[in-house]
Design an enzyme around this catalytic site. Sequence first.
Site: not given
Length: 441
Positions: A93, A147, A169-170, A264
């Site tokens: 990541r 993800n 998705c939370d 997002y």
Amino acid sequence: MEKKSILIAGGGSTYTAGIVVMMLEYLDKFPVRKIKMYDNDEERQQKVAEACEIIIKERAPEIEFLYTTDPEEAFTDVDFVMAQLRVGKYAMREQDEKIPFKHGVVGQETCGPGGIAYGMRSIGPIIQLADYMEKYSPEAWLLNYSNPAAIVAEATRRLKPDSKIINICDMPICLEEIMARVINKKSRKEMDVQYFGLNHFGWWTSIKDKEGNDLMPEIKAHVAKYGYAENTPAGQHKEESWLEAMRAGKQLLEIEPDFLSNTYLKYYLMADETVAHANKDYTRANEIIDGREKNVFNECARIVANGSAKDTTIASSEHAVFIVDLARALAYNTKERMLLITENKGAIENFSSDAMVEIPCIVGKDGYEPMSVGKIPTFQKGLMEQQVASEKLVVDAWVEGSYQKLWQAITMSKVVPSAQVAKDILDDLIVANQEFWPVLS
């Protein structure tokens, strides 16, 4: 109610212990006979599993518990597989974030080139999980939290079209809980919402209470002043990058005043500002490595050392509640309304039928039924079409081993300014992901 057997795939995740705690708190609504954990990283999983074993023995000793790296042992006799894989862990990541930043482009876990890189790592392992489930427990459901959910959902739509997979998705749930708190509601479950979009790329069009009263004006008034930042205990002690995204809700409301935007969208609509303000040497991955990851593993080690989970800081969260609610709806036909990622098939009238969209669905024992959204405005439709095209090209690239398609996918991302920058980023990502990606030609 029949007791269920649950497998948590990605047992070494920092979220696993919270899911276990949530299930133990929910036993009256969702009775469980067995909890299993599966991970390909034996050492990491063991640290979480030994703590979870103590928690289960103290709170529900009748539940059978085991953890394993063997697929047959893991996937045999399960009703639900809760998948939360992070392929490459936080080390990768960090590369997903820092490589784009090096080229002046948003570096983010699920958005832009970083999300595309993560998607290329995730597709194969998720398909493998589905294969294991179908081989050893063909009646089970795979509830996928992994993800980047949009790319994974497109891959499962295309490569496992007949599988019992639901992608979730939370993030919308988290934002709805914030909305509820800032208007003094006890829970998001006191609200009825209308929402449309793609994963990490959507808008709330209506929020009402159970009596039908419009809550949007009150929520918008808060967002116009503070974004989604909140002055409550639940809103404190967050990483700065998270708080920055929450505050961006204010500018997103200025861009789209009719709806409430998923945070997002900041990365797509405020990309230049995001890059300018980012700490390129210490990204969100570093914050999590030094924060949540360290805290969770330290707490697990403390539980194991003490032989007791008394006074543990491990608690359930929106992440845990959502996936357990989904399993309960499927198991006991609750007909709960939930936001899921699903093939459009006309739910959004003026959008691609085969796009994987995030919209409200009614969930019961036979699966889920998407709710009709109707037509969406030109602004949202145009943004979504560009994003869907990028996501589809990523899956094309993975299936075909195509450098060209992946270059096009990165070029299509709204956060990338040109094809040349896309190519430069891609070449760096290939070097970083040699262990994980298919060979591209």
